[in-house]
Design a protein around this motif. Sequence first.
Motif, PDB file in Angstrom:
ATOM      1  N   LEU A   1       1.254   6.508  -7.140  1.00  0.00           N
ATOM      2  CA  LEU A   1       0.160   7.425  -7.499  1.00  0.00           C
ATOM      3  C   LEU A   1       0.584   8.880  -7.318  1.00  0.00           C
ATOM      4  O   LEU A   1       0.195   9.742  -8.110  1.00  0.00           O
ATOM      5  N   ARG A   2       1.372   9.157  -6.289  1.00  0.00           N
ATOM      6  CA  ARG A   2       1.877  10.528  -6.126  1.00  0.00           C
ATOM      7  C   ARG A   2       2.744  10.926  -7.316  1.00  0.00           C
ATOM      8  O   ARG A   2       2.665  12.067  -7.799  1.00  0.00           O
ATOM      9  N   ALA A   3       3.567   9.993  -7.783  1.00  0.00           N
ATOM     10  CA  ALA A   3       4.413  10.285  -8.940  1.00  0.00           C
ATOM     11  C   ALA A   3       3.563  10.523 -10.188  1.00  0.00           C
ATOM     12  O   ALA A   3       3.858  11.416 -10.995  1.00  0.00           O
ATOM     13  N   ILE A   4       2.504   9.737 -10.350  1.00  0.00           N
ATOM     14  CA  ILE A   4       1.624   9.918 -11.515  1.00  0.00           C
ATOM     15  C   ILE A   4       0.932  11.270 -11.449  1.00  0.00           C
ATOM     16  O   ILE A   4       0.835  11.981 -12.469  1.00  0.00           O
ATOM     17  N   ILE A   5       0.450  11.652 -10.263  1.00  0.00           N
ATOM     18  CA  ILE A   5      -0.221  12.953 -10.127  1.00  0.00           C
ATOM     19  C   ILE A   5       0.747  14.086 -10.446  1.00  0.00           C
ATOM     20  O   ILE A   5       0.417  15.022 -11.190  1.00  0.00           O
ATOM     21  N   ARG A   6       1.957  14.009  -9.917  1.00  0.00           N
ATOM     22  CA  ARG A   6       2.953  15.067 -10.151  1.00  0.00           C
ATOM     23  C   ARG A   6       3.324  15.171 -11.630  1.00  0.00           C
ATOM     24  O   ARG A   6       3.317  16.264 -12.214  1.00  0.00           O
ATOM     25  N   ASP A   7       3.614  14.022 -12.250  1.00  0.00           N
ATOM     26  CA  ASP A   7       4.033  14.046 -13.656  1.00  0.00           C
ATOM     27  C   ASP A   7       2.866  14.407 -14.575  1.00  0.00           C
ATOM     28  O   ASP A   7       3.057  15.100 -15.586  1.00  0.00           O
ATOM     29  N   ALA A   8       1.665  13.944 -14.251  1.00  0.00           N
ATOM     30  CA  ALA A   8       0.514  14.288 -15.084  1.00  0.00           C
ATOM     31  C   ALA A   8       0.202  15.777 -15.000  1.00  0.00           C
ATOM     32  O   ALA A   8      -0.177  16.404 -15.995  1.00  0.00           O
ATOM     33  N   SER A   9       0.376  16.368 -13.822  1.00  0.00           N
ATOM     34  CA  SER A   9       0.163  17.810 -13.680  1.00  0.00           C
ATOM     35  C   SER A   9       1.175  18.600 -14.506  1.00  0.00           C
ATOM     36  O   SER A   9       0.815  19.556 -15.201  1.00  0.00           O
ATOM     37  N   ASN A  10       2.435  18.200 -14.446  1.00  0.00           N
ATOM     38  CA  ASN A  10       3.458  18.881 -15.249  1.00  0.00           C
ATOM     39  C   ASN A  10       3.220  18.680 -16.736  1.00  0.00           C
ATOM     40  O   ASN A  10       3.396  19.605 -17.542  1.00  0.00           O
ATOM     41  N   LEU A  11       2.810  17.467 -17.107  1.00  0.00           N
ATOM     42  CA  LEU A  11       2.530  17.199 -18.512  1.00  0.00           C
ATOM     43  C   LEU A  11       1.344  18.017 -18.999  1.00  0.00           C
ATOM     44  O   LEU A  11       1.349  18.517 -20.134  1.00  0.00           O
ATOM     45  N   SER A  12       0.330  18.174 -18.168  1.00  0.00           N
ATOM     46  CA  SER A  12      -0.828  18.981 -18.547  1.00  0.00           C
ATOM     47  C   SER A  12      -0.412  20.407 -18.876  1.00  0.00           C
ATOM     48  O   SER A  12      -0.847  20.991 -19.876  1.00  0.00           O
ATOM     49  N   ALA A  13       0.449  20.990 -18.031  1.00  0.00           N
ATOM     50  CA  ALA A  13       0.921  22.359 -18.286  1.00  0.00           C
ATOM     51  C   ALA A  13       1.697  22.426 -19.601  1.00  0.00           C
ATOM     52  O   ALA A  13       1.530  23.370 -20.384  1.00  0.00           O
ATOM     53  N   LEU A  14       2.535  21.418 -19.876  1.00  0.00           N
ATOM     54  CA  LEU A  14       3.320  21.428 -21.115  1.00  0.00           C
ATOM     55  C   LEU A  14       2.427  21.268 -22.346  1.00  0.00           C
ATOM     56  O   LEU A  14       2.679  21.899 -23.387  1.00  0.00           O
ATOM     57  N   LEU A  15       1.402  20.439 -22.246  1.00  0.00           N
ATOM     58  CA  LEU A  15       0.486  20.276 -23.385  1.00  0.00           C
ATOM     59  C   LEU A  15      -0.272  21.563 -23.679  1.00  0.00           C
ATOM     60  O   LEU A  15      -0.517  21.894 -24.841  1.00  0.00           O
ATOM     61  N   LEU A  16      -0.631  22.292 -22.631  1.00  0.00           N
ATOM     62  CA  LEU A  16      -1.304  23.577 -22.839  1.00  0.00           C
ATOM     63  C   LEU A  16      -0.352  24.595 -23.457  1.00  0.00           C
ATOM     64  O   LEU A  16      -0.742  25.374 -24.331  1.00  0.00           O
ATOM     65  N   VAL A  17       0.904  24.596 -23.005  1.00  0.00           N
ATOM     66  CA  VAL A  17       1.904  25.487 -23.596  1.00  0.00           C
ATOM     67  C   VAL A  17       2.105  25.139 -25.061  1.00  0.00           C
ATOM     68  O   VAL A  17       2.174  26.024 -25.931  1.00  0.00           O
ATOM     69  N   ARG A  18       2.208  23.866 -25.362  1.00  0.00           N
ATOM     70  CA  ARG A  18       2.415  23.423 -26.745  1.00  0.00           C
ATOM     71  C   ARG A  18       1.239  23.833 -27.636  1.00  0.00           C
ATOM     72  O   ARG A  18       1.425  24.253 -28.788  1.00  0.00           O
ATOM     73  N   LYS A  19       0.042  23.724 -27.109  1.00  0.00           N
ATOM     74  CA  LYS A  19      -1.133  24.076 -27.898  1.00  0.00           C
ATOM     75  C   LYS A  19      -1.158  25.570 -28.217  1.00  0.00           C
ATOM     76  O   LYS A  19      -1.425  25.979 -29.357  1.00  0.00           O
TER      77      LYS A  19
ATOM     78  N   LYS B   1       0.820  -1.209   0.000  1.00  0.00           N
ATOM     79  CA  LYS B   1       0.000   0.000   0.000  1.00  0.00           C
ATOM     80  C   LYS B   1       0.856   1.261   0.000  1.00  0.00           C
ATOM     81  O   LYS B   1       0.530   2.252  -0.661  1.00  0.00           O
ATOM     82  N   MET B   2       1.959   1.227   0.733  1.00  0.00           N
ATOM     83  CA  MET B   2       2.845   2.391   0.750  1.00  0.00           C
ATOM     84  C   MET B   2       3.477   2.601  -0.617  1.00  0.00           C
ATOM     85  O   MET B   2       3.631   3.731  -1.087  1.00  0.00           O
ATOM     86  N   ARG B   3       3.846   1.485  -1.263  1.00  0.00           N
ATOM     87  CA  ARG B   3       4.423   1.602  -2.608  1.00  0.00           C
ATOM     88  C   ARG B   3       3.382   2.121  -3.593  1.00  0.00           C
ATOM     89  O   ARG B   3       3.693   2.949  -4.466  1.00  0.00           O
ATOM     90  N   GLU B   4       2.137   1.673  -3.448  1.00  0.00           N
ATOM     91  CA  GLU B   4       1.078   2.151  -4.335  1.00  0.00           C
ATOM     92  C   GLU B   4       0.852   3.652  -4.190  1.00  0.00           C
ATOM     93  O   GLU B   4       0.699   4.364  -5.186  1.00  0.00           O
ATOM     94  N   ARG B   5       0.864   4.142  -2.954  1.00  0.00           N
ATOM     95  CA  ARG B   5       0.677   5.577  -2.762  1.00  0.00           C
ATOM     96  C   ARG B   5       1.826   6.373  -3.374  1.00  0.00           C
ATOM     97  O   ARG B   5       1.620   7.445  -3.950  1.00  0.00           O
ATOM     98  N   GLY B   6       3.048   5.848  -3.249  1.00  0.00           N
ATOM     99  CA  GLY B   6       4.189   6.526  -3.853  1.00  0.00           C
ATOM    100  C   GLY B   6       4.066   6.601  -5.369  1.00  0.00           C
ATOM    101  O   GLY B   6       4.388   7.630  -5.984  1.00  0.00           O
TER     102      GLY B   6
END
Length: 746
Positions: A615-633, A608-613
Amino acid sequence: MIDSNRRARRERHGRFWFGTGLAEFLAAELKDSPERRIAAARLFAVSLIIATVSQSLHVPPLGALSLLVCLSYDAYANAGQSLAFGLRQLFYLFVTVLISVLALMLAGNDPWLMLSLSFAIMALALFHARLIAWPTGIALWYSIPVLYSPTTPDENLYHALWNIPVIGVLGLGSWTLVHLSIAPRDPRTLLIAGIADQLKAAETIFLGRLSDSEARRPRRASVKPSSIGLFGKLQTLLANSELLHVSIRRRHAAYLELLQEIDGLRQIALWLEQSLTEDYRAQPLTAEKRAVYAALQQACAILRQGFTNRQDLSDAVAALLDDEVLRRYAGTGQPTVLTAFWQALQRIAALMKRLHQPATDSDPAETETEPQTVYPAWLGYEFWQRHADSLQFGIKFSLGAILCMLIVQSLDWPDINTAIPTCLVAAQTSLGADYRLSLLRVGGAALGGACAYVYVWVFQSQFDSIIGFMLATAPFWALSAWITAGSERIAYLGRQLGFSFALFVLHDFGAVEDLFLPRDRVIGILLGLTVMGALDYALWPRRSAALARHHCIAALRTLAKLTVRLPDPGHLMSYTLPLRLAAEKDLAAAQDLLAHAVLEPDARQAGKMRERGVLRAIIRDASNLSALLLVRKRYRLLSGQQFDRFPEALQRHSRDFDAELAKTLAHTADVVAGEKAVDLYDADAIGQLLRQSYIRYHDIGSLPADLAMEWELRFLLDEQILNYLERLQIAASKSFPETSPGFTNR
């Protein structure tokens, strides 16, 4: 490995205090600030008004309930938000009165029919509250006159007709009036301040670029990156402003487009600030490039001044942003990031002019057409299938309230009927959130009971007038208000403290003699939490990490749609904005859910601790990717690219690259969902083909150094996107470590 072990130790020792110790948690949550003083003063005033009116007019039992109602609402609300919230809750109160009276008239004399009907009513009320993300007021208010004493339907009918409206007038009325009287904040002022902050950030970055090449460079001002949901907060301020200002309501579409344009400008400026290396910053600027940066910086300053002073300075900005200045640097046919800045500021200036012109009812930009349907969506099976989780939520917590009512009646112990609203108040988004709220509810009730005993033993005998009562109880209302004015991590503790104390001292008119009330209240809360905890864990348990995973999956699938190339900037509003808001909402919800996951029964297991880690990485990277996709657009639409004039091969490579990005994100979402095996898509190869096509078509090797660097920035943007895609795929491969096979390259 070291970081993961450190994180594991922090979670073990600070499981209940959000990764910190108790002392650190209290120091952070009880910290003083000017905003908190205002919020606490509002809640203190409301509490004192309700207590005084309750004792003066002899309506003590309703005083405690009114106090709980007002302490449950946002103490930081601005004037528009306060008015909207008060009116909406008042409407729900009238609906609750009507439903309660009809239910008692139809089934009041038939207990089993009344139970069945009450179960259905509360389940639908909780479903509706979950669906619109609104407090569960209808179900809670319904339970008070109907379920507290089900054997006395005639008295319940009286309570439904009078008690609920009194709670509304005393609680909602006091809360709304106090918020509109004590340091009211105009949402339009907050909105303009938010717009000015966005422009100030871009201005600071442009000013920094002007000073980068100086021999003695001054210290650069730091610019904070955008937080998740910042645009959504500004949009909420816009909605609040429209309630108070008709001129803003008439210009809704223009204001929304303005917020999007300014936010997009800030995003591209932040990306540029983070992408430029120190070596490149130290290179001297050409005269042409310096002129462009100077014009951009001055345009931001003028626009900021115009919005702050509510003046139309668009003509000054239009004169400053002379296209000839940009052409001297970029020429024609060369897309650059400075061109994107230039066009963005021109669009913002045009919107400023539009906002200062008289509004017309026939303006097509101000009207929105809703799709026509034959029947409401809630009559279809797909609606209930899509919201099955919310329906289960309503059924489960409504069933808990009914079970607690049966237990209270079977024990013939009416003073523990606080178990009934406990089931409804504890209705949260996940199992971990339920547990955290339960801890705060028990702690607040116990602390409120202790305050009540201190009041009886120390203060009560010293005063025999209403003024004395106010002076004696004021410290306890102040303590409750201060804790409630904290963040959501501790605010509920203050609410329960105030309610428990009010239930004790406002139980009857005059001096308090029933010293058993705090004990019975805590017992009732423990009963409600026990019943609800067992039911919540056994029936459709909503694990925080599992819900966070679902929100991550939804966000990734939304981001896949953001890779589509838009034909013109007009589609930024109709296509990009809804997707952007949906992705931000899912990522913010996932982040909140993980904060509660540490309280669940098996949270300390290694898996469970590994799963939370992960998911935190996915949230962080997805947030950064979202900003980059908006910049690219925005870069594609505003940088001067003439896509329809490019060679067919270049257009094909660009479309293939977009399709591969979308396919990779969609597949990553499926991997996180456990629906597909890990399959590493190779978007980098297509990206290299696209890059070579750009190099050949624009003859980048023969361009001046500045323009060649512009293309390097454009290619760097794609590389950053690919890097985050790879990180997301690696994280997805770890989300189900026990079943995931190895990578397969494509």
